[in-house]
Design an enzyme around this catalytic site. Sequence first.
Site, PDB file in Angstrom:
ATOM      1  N   GLU A   1       0.821  -1.213   0.000  1.00 42.28           N
ATOM      2  CA  GLU A   1       0.000   0.000   0.000  1.00 42.28           C
ATOM      3  C   GLU A   1       0.857   1.266   0.000  1.00 42.28           C
ATOM      4  OE1 GLU A   1      -2.790  -0.675   3.282  1.00 42.28           O
ATOM      5  OE2 GLU A   1      -4.137  -1.666   1.873  1.00 42.28           O
TER       6      GLU A   1
ATOM      7  N   ASP B   1      -8.510  -9.228   3.014  1.00 40.92           N
ATOM      8  CA  ASP B   1      -8.305  -8.207   4.037  1.00 40.92           C
ATOM      9  C   ASP B   1      -9.387  -8.170   5.113  1.00 40.92           C
ATOM     10  OD1 ASP B   1      -7.376  -6.097   5.428  1.00 40.92           O
ATOM     11  OD2 ASP B   1      -7.855  -4.567   3.956  1.00 40.92           O
TER      12      ASP B   1
ATOM     13  N   GLU C   1     -12.952  -2.976  11.703  1.00 36.82           N
ATOM     14  CA  GLU C   1     -12.863  -2.163  10.498  1.00 36.82           C
ATOM     15  C   GLU C   1     -13.959  -2.525   9.502  1.00 36.82           C
ATOM     16  OE1 GLU C   1      -9.126  -2.520   8.404  1.00 36.82           O
ATOM     17  OE2 GLU C   1      -9.838  -1.337   6.710  1.00 36.82           O
TER      18      GLU C   1
END
Length: 684
Positions: A269, A342, A370
């Site tokens: 990332e 993820d 998340e």
Amino acid sequence: MKQLITTFVFLFFSISVIAEDGSKLWLRAAHNNNAIISVNQKGPTLSIAQDELSTQWKGMPVQLHINKKKKEFQGRSPESYTIKTQGKNKILIESPTQQGLLYGAYHLLRLQETIGTKDELDILETPRYNYRLLNHWDNLDRTVERGYAGKSIWNWDELPGTISPRYKEYARANASIGINGTVLNNVNASPQILSNEYLQKVNAIAGILRPYGIKVYLSINFSSPAELGGLPTSDPLNKEVQQWWKNKADEIYKLIPDFGGFLVKANSEGLPGPQDFGRTHADGANMLADVLKPHKGIVMWRAFVYNPGDEDRAKQAYQEFMPFDGQFRDNVIIQVKNGPVDFQPREPFSPLFGAMQQTPVMAELQITQEYLGFSNHMAYLAPMWKECLDSDTYQQGEGSTVAKVTDGSIYPQKITAIAGVANIGNDVNWCGHHLAQANWYAFGRLAWNHELTSEEIVQEWVAQTFSLPINDEPNYLLSKTMLESREAVVNYMMPLGLHHLFAWGHHYGPEPWCNIPGARPDWMPSYYHKADSEGIGFNRSSTGSNAVAQYHPSLQEIYDDINTCPEALILWFHHVPWDFKMKTGSILWEELCYKYESGVQDTRYFQLIWDVLEHHIDEERFKAVQSKLKIQTRDAVWWMNACLLYFQQFSQMAIPFEVERPIYELDRLMEFRLDITNYENAMR
Ligand code: GCW
């Protein structure tokens, strides 16, 4: 769930419960006893154990005894302990170390607060993983990446001069569940954390955590030699760079002799890493391992890597890391997220587990929610983690579960570890949602013993946190509700193997339609759901991306065939026609509608059960959770409406009449922009 309602009648008796703010977590026993606790040594850790017992233990005298020679401890972790009743007048806790005795003390207190200690005790405990770590994604400005419980508990500005009393409470809570390490800062790491100024602050925290048996670790930025040290490069094979890291390690260990090591997110990332210099993950990890080795430190090197391009994102970590199996130093461990993409509400396990056979691998689990409703939704996550840990990789024959290929029982690895991304912040109740404390608790308990069941863990957590005795109806109801909560989230967000339908810019609400021109395709929901007039789902079978080939042949076969692939993952592995016949006899489109509906209905039951429990829970926590459950139901409806109305454009099929009608217009939902700073007001 429905049958639970029949138990209502038994519950309407009122008891008085004192208001609480949740700040004491599961450690609520009164400190007003004066038990007789003897020790055969002195030391800061042992003093804590002695103090905890003498103030809270209500039973017969306890002897805390260091015993290095005991047969039971041979070949076991130094953190092992035994608890034995000695006749009618003494309990003996033994361990080769003070830390083991502290764990034994917390064990005894946990028994007192849960199932009781009436029976004769004959306990031997050994942790399954040697390194049991929290990962904080906390930034130096006290924001917390994917944190939903306020600011970071680490108050960097006032450290090292001012020590918040919270650090000690944090240490105590972690020690009580066996966590023995913590990575203080975000994996998206600022080079600044390695400056001497910050190392002094880290040292101050380390000093508070040490007597509780918790080591500190840091996430490092791979470009630190250049960015902090002013070197022209951070190439891991460059001599000056190596020297810089060596000096840095020496500086750290001079301050903090028991410093744990580094956690590294590299070439992921947009973060720097060895590949920027034409080097490999092994080059990078080994260089750091070499400077930590003399100090007994370890490197946890993350495998969370993926790049935009033609290759299926789910395949990339395996492709990048498998070629280096066996090429890492023995103080390196590869940290792998539970699933290949993820932290989605449901993923299959990452194929790296069990496949890497000559390099230790550890699981990274996400405690912070998340992708499961932030701190607004109740989602008890032990069932999700167990699903991963209990998955059979088949890599060394049947029974080679993810737990066993990571805990050293199958591969002879020196380092065994597990990490959980913390859900902790400076909110009074630590986790934002009172019931989210259970996830912190469950992570610690599973890290200690992955064979515990989700049910055992939640029942003991409920007993301690709300003083609701195990085996009594209220404990049963709340535990059962929590046990069902993760599946409910899967159903109202992403059933049947769907994944990453989240909105751009946050991972809270639905945006399956999201299409930002020019943005990375692998950050768009359509990359994952691939809905079209034929069907929906990502074809990862042998006729598609062939991600199935990364699994052991026994599993590959099962996943590859649309008829044998578990339906919970069918849209993960297959592009399934809308009229495909599912096991229930319904076609896929209907099944999808039913799944969303069942998730929504579950949230309504959760509300109902919580209300039934009103007289068993103190008012403050009762109201707070009641209000969160309202948000959860509203959000569940939002998710169902958004996903079904959007996918209906492709299926062109009617929503079955048994399913509740949408209450939002798709156009409005598509226009709606959630103010992420105020997500608690979503869809009000
Ligand atoms: O899930 C993604 C998150 C990022 C996170 C990254 C990672 C810390 O959205 O916020 O960065 O994973 O795990 O590195």
